[in-house]
Design a protein around this motif. Structure first.
Motif, mmCIF file in Angstrom:
data_model
loop_
_atom_site.group_PDB
_atom_site.id
_atom_site.type_symbol
_atom_site.label_atom_id
_atom_site.label_comp_id
_atom_site.label_asym_id
_atom_site.label_seq_id
_atom_site.Cartn_x
_atom_site.Cartn_y
_atom_site.Cartn_z
ATOM 1 N N ARG A 36 -24.452 48.861 42.198
ATOM 2 C CA ARG A 36 -24.520 48.432 40.799
ATOM 3 C C ARG A 36 -23.682 47.163 40.645
ATOM 4 N NH1 ARG A 36 -22.870 52.037 35.415
ATOM 5 N NH2 ARG A 36 -24.015 50.736 33.915
ATOM 6 N N LEU A 37 -24.196 46.199 39.859
ATOM 7 C CA LEU A 37 -23.456 44.965 39.599
ATOM 8 C C LEU A 37 -23.167 44.835 38.115
ATOM 9 C CD1 LEU A 37 -25.812 44.026 42.014
ATOM 10 C CD2 LEU A 37 -24.104 42.231 42.068
ATOM 11 N N ARG A 38 -21.930 44.384 37.801
ATOM 12 C CA ARG A 38 -21.521 44.250 36.405
ATOM 13 C C ARG A 38 -20.782 42.927 36.229
ATOM 14 N NH1 ARG A 38 -19.422 50.307 34.806
ATOM 15 N NH2 ARG A 38 -20.795 50.009 33.032
ATOM 16 N N LYS A 39 -20.901 42.355 35.031
ATOM 17 C CA LYS A 39 -20.275 41.070 34.727
ATOM 18 C C LYS A 39 -19.278 41.250 33.588
ATOM 19 C CE LYS A 39 -19.683 36.547 34.732
ATOM 20 N NZ LYS A 39 -20.697 35.561 34.349
ATOM 21 N N LEU A 40 -18.044 40.778 33.804
ATOM 22 C CA LEU A 40 -16.986 40.817 32.793
ATOM 23 C C LEU A 40 -16.719 39.391 32.342
ATOM 24 C CD1 LEU A 40 -16.699 43.467 34.517
ATOM 25 C CD2 LEU A 40 -14.270 43.406 34.008
ATOM 26 N N ASP A 41 -17.087 39.073 31.109
ATOM 27 C CA ASP A 41 -16.966 37.702 30.596
ATOM 28 C C ASP A 41 -15.782 37.593 29.654
ATOM 29 O OD1 ASP A 41 -18.981 35.904 31.626
ATOM 30 O OD2 ASP A 41 -20.458 37.237 30.730
ATOM 31 N N PRO A 42 -14.868 36.647 29.893
ATOM 32 C CA PRO A 42 -13.644 36.552 29.087
ATOM 33 C C PRO A 42 -13.801 35.909 27.712
ATOM 34 C CG PRO A 42 -13.294 35.709 31.325
ATOM 35 C CD PRO A 42 -14.760 35.828 31.106
ATOM 36 N N TYR A 43 -14.940 35.259 27.418
ATOM 37 C CA TYR A 43 -15.023 34.553 26.139
ATOM 38 C C TYR A 43 -15.066 35.522 24.952
ATOM 39 C CZ TYR A 43 -20.028 35.250 27.196
ATOM 40 O OH TYR A 43 -21.245 35.779 27.545
ATOM 41 N N ASN A 130 -20.826 55.461 36.900
ATOM 42 C CA ASN A 130 -21.076 54.994 38.268
ATOM 43 C C ASN A 130 -21.257 56.130 39.275
ATOM 44 O OD1 ASN A 130 -20.742 52.296 37.389
ATOM 45 N ND2 ASN A 130 -18.519 52.460 37.632
ATOM 46 N N GLU A 131 -21.509 57.330 38.789
ATOM 47 C CA GLU A 131 -21.561 58.492 39.668
ATOM 48 C C GLU A 131 -22.628 58.392 40.748
ATOM 49 O OE1 GLU A 131 -21.697 58.571 36.395
ATOM 50 O OE2 GLU A 131 -19.675 59.290 35.876
ATOM 51 N N GLU A 132 -23.738 57.743 40.443
ATOM 52 C CA GLU A 132 -24.858 57.710 41.397
ATOM 53 C C GLU A 132 -24.783 56.559 42.387
ATOM 54 O OE1 GLU A 132 -28.685 56.010 39.705
ATOM 55 O OE2 GLU A 132 -27.644 56.557 37.846
ATOM 56 N N PHE A 133 -23.723 55.734 42.319
ATOM 57 C CA PHE A 133 -23.661 54.535 43.145
ATOM 58 C C PHE A 133 -22.598 54.643 44.237
ATOM 59 C CE2 PHE A 133 -25.183 53.236 38.951
ATOM 60 C CZ PHE A 133 -26.394 52.659 39.303
ATOM 61 N N ASP A 134 -22.864 53.958 45.348
ATOM 62 C CA ASP A 134 -21.896 53.891 46.437
ATOM 63 C C ASP A 134 -20.911 52.740 46.227
ATOM 64 O OD1 ASP A 134 -23.122 55.999 48.032
ATOM 65 O OD2 ASP A 134 -24.759 54.566 48.364
ATOM 66 N N PHE A 135 -21.416 51.619 45.690
ATOM 67 C CA PHE A 135 -20.572 50.452 45.448
ATOM 68 C C PHE A 135 -20.859 49.888 44.057
ATOM 69 C CE2 PHE A 135 -20.887 50.547 50.076
ATOM 70 C CZ PHE A 135 -19.564 50.370 50.447
ATOM 71 N N VAL A 136 -19.802 49.490 43.378
ATOM 72 C CA VAL A 136 -19.908 48.797 42.101
ATOM 73 C C VAL A 136 -19.253 47.436 42.275
ATOM 74 C CG1 VAL A 136 -19.320 48.798 39.652
ATOM 75 C CG2 VAL A 136 -19.868 50.965 40.798
ATOM 76 N N ILE A 137 -20.035 46.389 42.094
ATOM 77 C CA ILE A 137 -19.532 45.021 42.242
ATOM 78 C C ILE A 137 -19.291 44.450 40.855
ATOM 79 C CG2 ILE A 137 -20.020 42.712 43.140
ATOM 80 C CD1 ILE A 137 -21.885 44.034 45.188
ATOM 81 N N CYS A 138 -18.063 44.064 40.564
ATOM 82 C CA CYS A 138 -17.695 43.516 39.262
ATOM 83 C C CYS A 138 -17.310 42.048 39.418
ATOM 84 C CB CYS A 138 -16.533 44.293 38.656
ATOM 85 S SG CYS A 138 -16.936 45.978 38.204
ATOM 86 N N GLU A 139 -18.054 41.188 38.765
ATOM 87 C CA GLU A 139 -17.750 39.761 38.756
ATOM 88 C C GLU A 139 -16.961 39.434 37.495
ATOM 89 O OE1 GLU A 139 -20.028 35.533 37.915
ATOM 90 O OE2 GLU A 139 -21.216 37.316 38.346
ATOM 91 N N ILE A 140 -15.817 38.768 37.655
ATOM 92 C CA ILE A 140 -14.988 38.377 36.512
ATOM 93 C C ILE A 140 -15.235 36.899 36.243
ATOM 94 C CG2 ILE A 140 -12.643 38.061 35.654
ATOM 95 C CD1 ILE A 140 -13.534 40.830 38.107
ATOM 96 N N GLY A 141 -15.681 36.587 35.038
ATOM 97 C CA GLY A 141 -15.989 35.213 34.682
ATOM 98 C C GLY A 141 -14.752 34.335 34.636
ATOM 99 N N GLY A 142 -14.969 33.024 34.675
ATOM 100 C CA GLY A 142 -13.855 32.084 34.621
ATOM 101 C C GLY A 142 -13.163 31.936 35.959
ATOM 102 N N THR A 143 -11.954 31.365 35.923
ATOM 103 C CA THR A 143 -11.186 31.133 37.148
ATOM 104 C C THR A 143 -9.779 31.692 37.011
ATOM 105 O OG1 THR A 143 -10.505 28.963 36.334
ATOM 106 C CG2 THR A 143 -12.454 29.026 37.725
#
Length: 542
Positions: A36-43, A130-143
Motif C-alpha cells: 500500500r502507498l500513502r502520501k502525507l502532504d504538509p500544505y 493496513n492489516e492486509e498489507f505486507d508493506f506500507v510505503i509513506c511518502e512525505i511531501g516537501g524536503t
C-alpha cells in the motif's frame, strides 16, 4: 503485520519521491508482497481540489471521490492498486479534524498541541487499515528542514520507536549535483540534508541519490562515511528515458534488496520483472509514430496533465507507436487561424479545465477536427466545448454557451445542482464552497448498443471517474442528434449526458468523465488505445 517504509526528500523539491515510492512498491509487488502507498502532504489546504493546476499540477481523483495529490496517480499506474481517500492526507485535513474534535469537547479541557495531538493524528492515519498489507510505503511531501513538514517528520520519528524492531525503514532521496567548472559531482548537499534529518532524530537507512551521471565509488564511500549508512545502501538514481524504466533501474542498483535487508528479510523472494521490461521495450522500440495536438490552458506546466500524458503513452504502447505531443495554448486560436497549427497533426485532444479563458480556442479546435475529419477526443470540458461547437455550427443555435462563463442565450452547458450517487441524491448550491463540491469519483454510465464507444469498451455498462460542476443540458439532445451528434452514453437515470460521438466521422468522441485516471501501462484505457489507433490510421492517409 505490516512493515513501514518512510520516504523523505532533501536538497530540492521535484526530485521524484512519488516515482521512487511507486517504483519501490512495484518492485516489492514483483516479489509477491502486498503493498500500500500513502502520501502525507504538509500544505495547509484540506486537499488540492482548489489549487491551481499551474501551481500544484493535476488533481488526481479516486473512485471514492477524493481529490488527491498527483503522486497517487503514479502509485496506481505502477502497482495497479486503486487508491482511496485514506491514501492521502494534508496538514489542513489533520487540523480541520482536530479543531472539530476540540470544538466538540473531545479533549476534555486539555490544551491541544502539535505534540502529542497533531503527531498522534498523523500516526493514527499512517497505521490505520493496513492489516492486509505486507508493506506500507509513506511518502512525505516537501524536503527535510521545511517548517510545515516538521510535524510529519516528528510523527514518523516517533513511529520508528513505536513500531516493533525492524518495523520501519527510512529512505532519503537527495540530489548530487554536477558542477561543470569543477568537473565534479558534489556530496555536500546530501551531507547537509542528512544532517538536517538526523537533527530531528531520523537516521536514514538508505540514501537514494539523484544524479545525471554515474556516481564514482569514492563519492559513494564518502556519502556512506559522512551520512552513517552502509556503502551498499547508497543507491544511485540516474536519469532514465521513461519513468517505466525506473523499477528495473532501481532493482539493478539494489534498492529493493537493501530495503528488504534493512528489515532483516534475507533471503527474499526473487522478483518477476518481465512485464516491466516488455513495457520499456515497447516504448523504446516503436514501429511508428503519431502526433497529437493537446489544446489546453495549462500547457505551461505539464504536470497539470500528468495522467493524460501517461494515458496517451499507454495508448501508444497498445499500438506499438511513439506518441509525440504538440502542446498548444488554446488562447492562440482566438487570434490566429488554427489551421497552421493543426494541419500537420494526426489527432486533436481537448482536455478538462475550468473557466472561460481559452474556451473559444477549444471550440475552434473541435470545429477544425469535425470539418477536417481529424480524430478528436474531448475530455470533460473538451466534450462540452465540442457540444457547444456542434450546437452553433450544425444545429443553428447561435447563442449556445455555458453558464460557467455567464448568462448565454442558450445554456447548452449548465451548472449541475443535484445528481444521484447510487440511490442517494447529492445536492450543491451555486454559492456554496468550491472545495469538494463537484461531481467527484466513480459513477456508472449506460452506453447505447451499437454505438462506437460501446464497441470500443466492449460493453454497454461502464464506470468512470468524474470531476466537474457543469453538464451538457439534455434538453438540447434532440436538435443535436438530428444533426449527427449522438448522445451515446447517459447516466443510469437517463438525466446526465456522459458521452457524445459524431456520426459519419472517422473518430470524434467526447466524454464527461476522465478516462485518463484509470489507464495503466499494462492495461491501457480502451478509449486511448482506440484514439491512438485512429490517429495512426490518419497518419497513413496524409
Amino acid at each position: 503485520m505490516a512493515r513501514y517504509i518512510f520516504i523523505t526528500g532533501g536538497v530540492v523539491s521535484s526530485l521524484g519521491k512519488g516515482i521512487a515510492a511507486a517504483a519501490l512498491g512495484a518492485l516489492l509487488q514483483a516479489r509477491g508482497y502486498r503493498v500500500r502507498l500513502r502520501k502525507l502532504d504538509p500544505y495547509l489546504n484540506v486537499d488540492p481540489g482548489t489549487m491551481s493546476p499551474t501551481q500544484h499540477g493535476e488533481v488526481f481523483v479516486t473512485d471514492d471521490g477524493a481529490e488527491t495529490d498527483l503522486d497517487l496517480g503514479h502509485y496506481e499506474r505502477f502497482t495497479g492498486r486503486s487508491a482511496n481517500r485514506m491514501d492521502n492526507i494534508t496538514t489542513g485535513r489533520i487540523y480541520q479534524e482536530l479543531i472539530a474534535k476540540e470544538r466538540r469537547g473531545d479533549f476534555l479541557g486539555a490544551t491541544v498541541q502539535v505534540i502529542p495531538h497533531v503527531t498522534d493524528a498523523i500516526k493514527a492515519f499512517v497505521l490505520d487499515g493496513n492489516e492486509e498489507f505486507d508493506f506500507v510505503i509513506c511518502e512525505i511531501g516537501g524536503t527535510a528542514g521545511d517548517i510545515e513538514a516538521m510535524p510529519f517528520m516528528e510523527a514518523i520519528r516517533q513511529l520508528g520507536n513505536d513500531l516493533p524492531r525492524n518495523g520501519a525503514v527510512y529512505v532519503h532521496l537527495t540530489l548530487m549535483p554536477y558542477i561543470p567548472s569543477a568537473g565534479e559531482l558534489k556530496t555536500k548537499p546530501t551531507q547537509h540534508s542528512v544532517k538536517e534529518l538526523r537533527g530531528i532524530g531520523i537516521q536514514p537507512d538508505i540514501l537514494l541519490v539523484r544524479a545525471d551521471r554515474p556516481i564514482p565509488r569514492e563519492e559513494r564511500r564518502k556519502l556512506s562515511l559522512f551520512c552513517n549508512v552502509r556503502e551498499t545502501a547508497v543507491i544511485q538514481a540516474l536519469d532514465v528515458s521513461t519513468i517505466y524504466e525506473v523499477p528495473t533501474a532501481y532493482h539493478k542498483e539494489g534498492l529493493d534488496t537493501e530495503v528488504l535487508a534493512a528489515f532483516g528479510i534475507d533471503p527474499a523472494p526473487k522478483p518477476q520483472l518481465a512485464r516491466w521490461t516488455q513495457v520499456v521495450d515497447g516504448i523504446r522500440n516503436p514501429e511508428g509514430e503519431v502526433t497529437i495536438a493537446v489544446v489546453g490552458k495549462y500547457t505551461g506546466l505539464k504536470d497539470a496533465y500528468k495522467s493524460l500524458i501517461e494515458a496517451l503513452q499507454h495508448g501508444g504502447i497498445a499500438n506499438r507507436v511513439r506518441v509525440n505531443l504538440d502542446w498548444i495554448e488554446s488562447e492562440v486560436f482566438e487570434n490566429e487561424d488554427p489551421a497552421p497549427y493543426l494541419e500537420r497533426v494526426n489527432g486533436i485532444l481537448v482536455p478538462g479545465g475550468f473557466g472561460e479563458r481559452g474556451s473559444e480556442g477549444k471550440i475552434l479546435a473541435a470545429k477544425f477536427a469535425r470539418e477536417r475529419d481529424v480524430p478528436y477526443f474531448g475530455i470533460c470540458f473538451g466534450m462540452q466545448m465540442a457540444v457547444i461547437e456542434a450546437a452553433r455550427s450544425l444545429a443553428g443555435i447561435k447563442g449556445a454557451g455555458s453558464t460557467e462563463f455567464g448568462h448565454p442565450e442558450e445554456a447548452v452547458v449548465g451548472l449541475m445542482t443535484e445528481w444521484l450517487r447510487g440511490n442517494e441524491l447529492e445536492q450543491r448550491a451555486k454559492e456554496g464552497d468550491l472545495g469538494g463540491t463537484m461531481r467527484l469519483g466513480a459513477y456508472k454510465a449506460n452506453l447505447a448498443p451499437g454505438s462506437r464507444i460501446a464497441e470500443i469498451y466492449g460493453s454497454t455498462e461502464i464506470e468512470e471517474r468524474h470531476r466537474h460542476r457543469y453538464e451538457v443540458n439534455r434538453a438540447y439532445r434532440a436538435p443535436l442528434e438530428a444533426c449527427g451528434l449522438r448522445f451515446a452514453g447517459m447516466s443510469p437515470d437517463g438525466l446526465l449526458p456522459e458521452t457524445v460521438e459524431l456520426e459519419n466521422h472517422p473518430w470524434f468522441i467526447g466524454v464527461q468523465y476522465h478516462p485518463e485516471l484509470k489507464s495503466r501501462p499494462f492495461d491501457p484505457h480502451p478509449l486511448f488505445a482506440s484514439f491512438i489507433a485512429a490517429a495512426l490510421e490518419r497518419s497513413r492517409l496524409v
